[in-house]
Design a protein around this motif. Structure first.
Motif, PDB file in Angstrom:
ATOM      1  N   ALA A  84       0.812  -1.217   0.000  1.00 39.81           N
ATOM      2  CA  ALA A  84       0.000   0.000   0.000  1.00 39.81           C
ATOM      3  C   ALA A  84       0.846   1.268   0.000  1.00 39.81           C
ATOM      4  O   ALA A  84       0.435   2.289  -0.559  1.00 39.81           O
ATOM      5  CB  ALA A  84      -0.935  -0.003   1.203  1.00 39.81           C
ATOM      6  N   ARG A  85       2.008   1.221   0.611  1.00 38.39           N
ATOM      7  CA  ARG A  85       2.827   2.432   0.690  1.00 38.39           C
ATOM      8  C   ARG A  85       3.308   2.888  -0.686  1.00 38.39           C
ATOM      9  O   ARG A  85       3.595   4.071  -0.892  1.00 38.39           O
ATOM     10  CB  ARG A  85       4.022   2.211   1.614  1.00 38.39           C
ATOM     11  CG  ARG A  85       3.635   2.153   3.089  1.00 38.39           C
ATOM     12  CD  ARG A  85       4.798   2.536   3.988  1.00 38.39           C
ATOM     13  NE  ARG A  85       4.475   2.374   5.407  1.00 38.39           N
ATOM     14  CZ  ARG A  85       3.794   3.250   6.127  1.00 38.39           C
ATOM     15  NH1 ARG A  85       3.340   4.361   5.558  1.00 38.39           N
ATOM     16  NH2 ARG A  85       3.557   3.033   7.413  1.00 38.39           N
ATOM     17  N   THR A  86       3.427   1.980  -1.634  1.00 34.86           N
ATOM     18  CA  THR A  86       3.924   2.346  -2.960  1.00 34.86           C
ATOM     19  C   THR A  86       2.879   2.179  -4.062  1.00 34.86           C
ATOM     20  O   THR A  86       3.145   2.529  -5.209  1.00 34.86           O
ATOM     21  CB  THR A  86       5.163   1.505  -3.315  1.00 34.86           C
ATOM     22  OG1 THR A  86       4.836   0.111  -3.267  1.00 34.86           O
ATOM     23  CG2 THR A  86       6.301   1.780  -2.336  1.00 34.86           C
ATOM     24  N   SER A  87       1.706   1.656  -3.724  1.00 31.72           N
ATOM     25  CA  SER A  87       0.711   1.369  -4.763  1.00 31.72           C
ATOM     26  C   SER A  87       0.165   2.653  -5.384  1.00 31.72           C
ATOM     27  O   SER A  87      -0.141   3.624  -4.693  1.00 31.72           O
ATOM     28  CB  SER A  87      -0.448   0.556  -4.184  1.00 31.72           C
ATOM     29  OG  SER A  87      -1.399   0.277  -5.204  1.00 31.72           O
ATOM     30  N   GLU A  88       0.031   2.624  -6.691  1.00 34.84           N
ATOM     31  CA  GLU A  88      -0.593   3.714  -7.434  1.00 34.84           C
ATOM     32  C   GLU A  88      -1.961   3.301  -7.966  1.00 34.84           C
ATOM     33  O   GLU A  88      -2.557   4.013  -8.775  1.00 34.84           O
ATOM     34  CB  GLU A  88       0.316   4.133  -8.583  1.00 34.84           C
ATOM     35  CG  GLU A  88       1.678   4.649  -8.135  1.00 34.84           C
ATOM     36  CD  GLU A  88       2.604   4.911  -9.291  1.00 34.84           C
ATOM     37  OE1 GLU A  88       2.161   5.513 -10.295  1.00 34.84           O
ATOM     38  OE2 GLU A  88       3.785   4.503  -9.214  1.00 34.84           O
ATOM     39  N   LEU A  89      -2.441   2.157  -7.493  1.00 27.52           N
ATOM     40  CA  LEU A  89      -3.727   1.615  -7.931  1.00 27.52           C
ATOM     41  C   LEU A  89      -4.542   1.197  -6.713  1.00 27.52           C
ATOM     42  O   LEU A  89      -3.981   0.871  -5.660  1.00 27.52           O
ATOM     43  CB  LEU A  89      -3.510   0.390  -8.832  1.00 27.52           C
ATOM     44  CG  LEU A  89      -2.632   0.584 -10.066  1.00 27.52           C
ATOM     45  CD1 LEU A  89      -2.359  -0.761 -10.732  1.00 27.52           C
ATOM     46  CD2 LEU A  89      -3.280   1.547 -11.049  1.00 27.52           C
ATOM     47  N   PRO A  90      -5.873   1.183  -6.836  1.00 24.04           N
ATOM     48  CA  PRO A  90      -6.690   0.666  -5.728  1.00 24.04           C
ATOM     49  C   PRO A  90      -6.331  -0.780  -5.414  1.00 24.04           C
ATOM     50  O   PRO A  90      -6.029  -1.568  -6.313  1.00 24.04           O
ATOM     51  CB  PRO A  90      -8.119   0.775  -6.265  1.00 24.04           C
ATOM     52  CG  PRO A  90      -8.059   1.789  -7.354  1.00 24.04           C
ATOM     53  CD  PRO A  90      -6.697   1.661  -7.965  1.00 24.04           C
ATOM     54  N   ILE A  91      -6.385  -1.115  -4.122  1.00 28.04           N
ATOM     55  CA  ILE A  91      -6.074  -2.468  -3.676  1.00 28.04           C
ATOM     56  C   ILE A  91      -7.361  -3.159  -3.250  1.00 28.04           C
ATOM     57  O   ILE A  91      -8.044  -2.732  -2.319  1.00 28.04           O
ATOM     58  CB  ILE A  91      -5.077  -2.452  -2.515  1.00 28.04           C
ATOM     59  CG1 ILE A  91      -3.764  -1.794  -2.948  1.00 28.04           C
ATOM     60  CG2 ILE A  91      -4.821  -3.877  -2.013  1.00 28.04           C
ATOM     61  CD1 ILE A  91      -2.778  -1.592  -1.817  1.00 28.04           C
ATOM     62  N   HIS A  92      -7.688  -4.223  -3.962  1.00 32.46           N
ATOM     63  CA  HIS A  92      -8.857  -5.043  -3.681  1.00 32.46           C
ATOM     64  C   HIS A  92      -8.423  -6.119  -2.694  1.00 32.46           C
ATOM     65  O   HIS A  92      -7.636  -7.006  -3.029  1.00 32.46           O
ATOM     66  CB  HIS A  92      -9.352  -5.660  -5.001  1.00 32.46           C
ATOM     67  CG  HIS A  92     -10.638  -6.405  -4.891  1.00 32.46           C
ATOM     68  ND1 HIS A  92     -11.864  -5.796  -4.993  1.00 32.46           N
ATOM     69  CD2 HIS A  92     -10.884  -7.727  -4.722  1.00 32.46           C
ATOM     70  CE1 HIS A  92     -12.822  -6.699  -4.891  1.00 32.46           C
ATOM     71  NE2 HIS A  92     -12.253  -7.880  -4.713  1.00 32.46           N
ATOM     72  N   ALA A  93      -8.899  -6.018  -1.453  1.00 26.59           N
ATOM     73  CA  ALA A  93      -8.426  -6.885  -0.376  1.00 26.59           C
ATOM     74  C   ALA A  93      -9.365  -8.074  -0.202  1.00 26.59           C
ATOM     75  O   ALA A  93     -10.525  -7.899   0.173  1.00 26.59           O
ATOM     76  CB  ALA A  93      -8.317  -6.095   0.923  1.00 26.59           C
TER      77      ALA A  93
END
Length: 424
Positions: free
Chosen positions: A269-278
């Protein structure tokens, strides 16, 4: 010149459901000692001053009237069933014990206390975190608003499905199904949690094949379908897969929370540039026993703060063991702010055996269209094909929001009528 009194220490609170045949107050105090400065015998150095500074406290204790016939969990302690009682217990810790650290928070509020001998049942019901946690973690970078913007969907649920068969399709077969779904008007498609980077369907090849279809459809229609690519793996693998999806023009990635772990999720999450589907697969081993593990209310707070944008909550009339009230409570808590100035809202994801029939009940219970509803067989197995399955689910939600009975709406909407005939 008088000095201002020192500010009271900032504390973390956790609520538990406790079962024991011992004195509940004494057991609660044992829990507090075990999870802070104490141990099972007095030790040199544990002074009154140290305890005042660092010991956990029993803030509240309410003995319940529940009758307990037998211990809920096994223990090596001698248990008199006539003495078994349950209680709600609130413990608190000064944040100075651990700092605003989610991994160390888990060791504090959900550590050894589950193994204490006098305890025959223990469930973590809720946690309340102070502002330093909000300052230390990003929370969802996209959440509801960002997801809607990228999916191009406003004022209604995001209609989605899962690539089925779960495994067995290769990259080109997967892309062919995605093409059919795109042409049918789907908003959202996700990999199954079992499909990540197997030799038969490698992640890179699947992502390239699927994004060719998605990008081509977007160029022709102006609608880019959101695809949640399952990048679950080791941290470096997840980062590289995220970058590939981003570079291909993708708009979502997916991770299995219990597989990648809290530190893996934080790093992603700290580097994601996209939504994270958990995805919460494995949730049952944390929650299925009512006197062991976590409530979803407590559990989802950790992952939202870590950076999850979408959180699975199961679905009404699901194929699993969870009842509808629990599902609705889980969805509502995802839409409840964590902090006054940092809500960290995540979009709840309804899944598990969903069809057109659950739309009215889901909307009535949740009172919101801020959700993703994913139907596998409920879309792909529609008699008219996946496109008609998408149309039927959208029509069901149109009816639910408008307060129109499904059977009445189906009279003028053939896709919904066919779905109702086939839905259980």
């Amino acid at each position: 010149m008088s000095q201002r009194p020192a500010a009271p220490p900032i504390r973390i609170e956790a609520d538990y459901l406790l079962e024991t045949a011992s004195d509940p107050r004494k057991v609660a105090e044992t829990m507090a000692g075990e999870q802070s400065s104490g141990t099972f015998v007095p030790v040199p150095g544990e002074t009154p001053e140290l305890k005042a500074r660092s010991a956990a406290r029993v803030e509240r204790l309410e003995v319940l009237d529940d009758s307990v016939a037998a211990p809920s969990l096994p223990t090596t302690a001698a248990v008199d069933p006539a003495r078994l009682r349950r209680a709600r217990v609130t413990l608190s810790w000064p944040i100075e014990n651990l700092g605003p650290s989610l991994p160390n928070l888990l060791a504090t509020v959900a550590g050894n206390l589950f193994e204490l001998r006098p305890i025959t049942g223990l469930r973590l019901l809720d946690i309340r975190l102070p502002q330093p946690f909000a300052d230390a973690y990003p929370g969802p970078r996209f959440g509801i608003g960002g997801t809607r913007r990228l999916a191009g969907v406003e004022d209604r649920p995001i209609i989605g499905t899962i690539v089925k068969p779960s495994v067995g399709f290769g990259p080109e077969e997967t892309a062919a199904l995605v093409r059919t779904l795109c042409e049918g008007g789907i908003d959202f498609i996700k990999d199954d949690e079992l499909q990540a980077d197997g030799p038969h369907c490698p992640f890179d090849e699947r992502a390239r094949a699927v994004m060719r279809v998605v990008n081509d459809h977007a160029e022709r229609t102006g609608k880019k379908v959101m695809v949640a690519f399952n990048l679950t793996g080791e941290i470096d693998q997840m980062r590289r897969r995220h970058d590939l999806v981003r570079d291909l023009g993708g708009t979502c990635v997916m991770a299995s929370l219990n597989s990648v772990g809290l530190v893996g999720m934080i790093a992603l999450a700290r580097t994601s540039e996209l939504p994270i589907h958990a995805h919460r697969n494995g949730w049952g081993y944390l929650a299925r026993h009512p006197l062991l593990g976590w409530s979803y209310v407590a559990w989802q707070k950790i992952w939202r703060l870590a950076g999850a944008d979408h959180m699975h909550v199961n679905g009404l009339d699901n194929k699993f063991s969870e009842d509808d009230d629990s599902v609705v409570a889980s969805a509502r808590t995802c839409l409840t702010p964590l902090f006054p100035d940092k809500p960290c809202l995540a979009m709840p994801v309804f899944s598990s055996g969903q069809t057109v029939r659950q739309a009215p009940g889901t909307y009535a219970a949740l009172g919101s269209t801020d959700l993703i509803v994913t139907a596998g067989g409920g879309i792909v197995a529609h008699p008219g094909g996946p496109g008609e399955g998408v149309a039927a689910l959208r029509q069901a939600w149109e009816a639910a929001v408008a307060g129109i009975p499904l059977a009445h709406h189906a009279r003028t909407h053939p896709a919904l009528a066919q779905a109702l005939e086939g839905a259980a």
